[in-house]
Design a protein around this motif. Structure first.
Motif, short mmCIF file in Angstrom:
data_model
loop_
_atom_site.label_atom_id
_atom_site.label_comp_id
_atom_site.label_asym_id
_atom_site.label_seq_id
_atom_site.Cartn_x
_atom_site.Cartn_y
_atom_site.Cartn_z
N GLU A 1 55.44 39.89 42.30
CA GLU A 1 54.86 40.72 43.29
C GLU A 1 53.54 41.59 42.86
OE1 GLU A 1 55.09 42.54 47.34
OE2 GLU A 1 56.47 41.32 46.30
N GLU A 2 53.88 42.15 41.46
CA GLU A 2 52.81 43.18 41.16
C GLU A 2 51.51 42.37 40.89
OE1 GLU A 2 52.41 45.77 36.99
OE2 GLU A 2 54.25 46.00 38.17
N ASP A 3 51.80 41.20 40.47
CA ASP A 3 50.64 40.46 40.10
C ASP A 3 49.68 40.20 41.45
OD1 ASP A 3 48.68 39.11 38.43
OD2 ASP A 3 49.52 37.18 39.25
N GLY A 4 50.47 39.90 42.60
CA GLY A 4 50.17 39.76 43.72
C GLY A 4 49.13 41.03 44.40
N ASP A 5 49.88 42.01 44.04
CA ASP A 5 49.40 43.38 44.38
C ASP A 5 48.15 43.54 43.89
OD1 ASP A 5 51.38 43.92 46.23
OD2 ASP A 5 52.48 45.08 44.73
N THR A 6 47.94 43.40 42.51
CA THR A 6 46.83 43.45 41.75
C THR A 6 45.74 42.54 42.23
OG1 THR A 6 48.07 44.06 39.86
CG2 THR A 6 45.66 43.27 39.24
N LYS A 7 45.97 41.51 42.40
CA LYS A 7 44.89 40.44 43.07
C LYS A 7 44.36 40.95 44.32
CE LYS A 7 46.27 36.43 40.70
NZ LYS A 7 46.95 35.18 40.66
N THR A 8 45.39 41.50 45.30
CA THR A 8 44.92 42.13 46.54
C THR A 8 43.97 43.48 46.21
OG1 THR A 8 46.82 41.00 47.41
CG2 THR A 8 45.61 43.00 48.74
N ALA A 9 44.54 44.14 45.27
CA ALA A 9 43.57 45.34 45.18
C ALA A 9 42.22 44.97 44.78
CB ALA A 9 44.36 46.30 44.12
N TYR A 13 38.58 45.99 46.35
CA TYR A 13 37.50 46.77 45.67
C TYR A 13 36.42 45.95 45.76
CZ TYR A 13 40.74 50.59 44.49
OH TYR A 13 41.63 51.41 44.33
N GLU A 14 36.48 44.70 45.39
CA GLU A 14 35.23 43.89 45.52
C GLU A 14 34.46 43.91 46.47
OE1 GLU A 14 36.73 40.16 43.82
OE2 GLU A 14 36.52 40.71 41.71
N LYS A 15 35.26 43.80 47.90
CA LYS A 15 34.81 43.66 49.40
C LYS A 15 34.06 45.17 49.52
CE LYS A 15 37.65 40.62 51.49
NZ LYS A 15 38.74 40.34 52.38
N ALA A 16 34.74 46.25 48.71
CA ALA A 16 34.02 47.52 48.97
C ALA A 16 32.58 47.70 48.43
CB ALA A 16 35.03 48.59 48.44
N LEU A 17 32.71 47.01 47.32
CA LEU A 17 31.18 46.95 46.41
C LEU A 17 30.19 46.21 47.20
CD1 LEU A 17 32.75 46.80 42.95
CD2 LEU A 17 31.69 48.83 43.97
N ASN A 22 27.11 50.47 43.82
CA ASN A 22 27.48 51.57 42.67
C ASN A 22 28.29 52.25 43.11
OD1 ASN A 22 25.16 50.21 41.22
ND2 ASN A 22 23.72 50.90 43.06
N PHE A 23 29.27 52.21 43.71
CA PHE A 23 30.43 53.17 43.89
C PHE A 23 31.34 53.27 42.67
CE2 PHE A 23 34.43 54.52 46.53
CZ PHE A 23 33.93 55.86 46.61
N ILE A 24 31.28 54.50 42.16
CA ILE A 24 31.76 54.54 40.71
C ILE A 24 33.21 54.35 40.94
CG2 ILE A 24 32.11 56.33 38.86
CD1 ILE A 24 29.08 57.18 39.37
N LEU A 25 33.87 55.12 41.92
CA LEU A 25 35.36 55.09 42.07
C LEU A 25 35.80 53.69 42.13
CD1 LEU A 25 35.88 58.09 44.19
CD2 LEU A 25 36.47 57.96 41.76
N SER A 26 35.15 52.71 42.71
CA SER A 26 35.51 51.29 43.02
C SER A 26 35.55 50.69 41.97
CB SER A 26 34.89 50.55 44.16
OG SER A 26 35.15 51.10 45.53
N LEU A 27 34.35 50.89 40.96
CA LEU A 27 33.97 50.17 39.88
C LEU A 27 35.04 50.53 38.83
CD1 LEU A 27 30.17 50.26 39.79
CD2 LEU A 27 31.51 48.35 39.69
N THR A 28 35.36 52.01 38.83
CA THR A 28 36.63 52.40 37.76
C THR A 28 37.81 51.80 37.93
OG1 THR A 28 35.09 54.27 37.62
CG2 THR A 28 37.44 54.46 36.65
#
Length: 70
Positions: A1-9, A13-17, A22-28
């Motif tokens: 489950e955690e691995d799936g959550d990580t992949k979803t996150a 974040y990639e979509k947000a970028l 250059n959104f620092i919070l997404s990149l970080t």
């Protein structure tokens, strides 16, 4: 489950970028996720993107350092 959550996150974040590459919070956040996955190639790419982007370099260096220490 955690691995799936990580992949979803990572996907979100990639979509947000797409909207703001250059959104620092997404990149970080991506950097932290790639570190947890031990994906060194993605870690290196994300650090390079952070350093190449515009913004306060001190904040960027602090973000990278904090992520690497966690």
């Amino acid at each position: 489950e955690e691995d799936g959550d990580t992949k979803t996150a990572i996907e979100f974040y990639e979509k947000a970028l797409i909207v703001n590459p250059n959104f620092i919070l997404s990149l970080t956040s991506l950097l932290l996720l790639y570190l947890t996955q031990k994906d060194q190639k993605k870690v290196d790419e994300t650090i390079a993107r952070l350093l190449a982007g515009e913004g306060n370099k001190a904040d960027i260096h602090l973000s990278i350092g904090s992520a690497l220490l966690n």
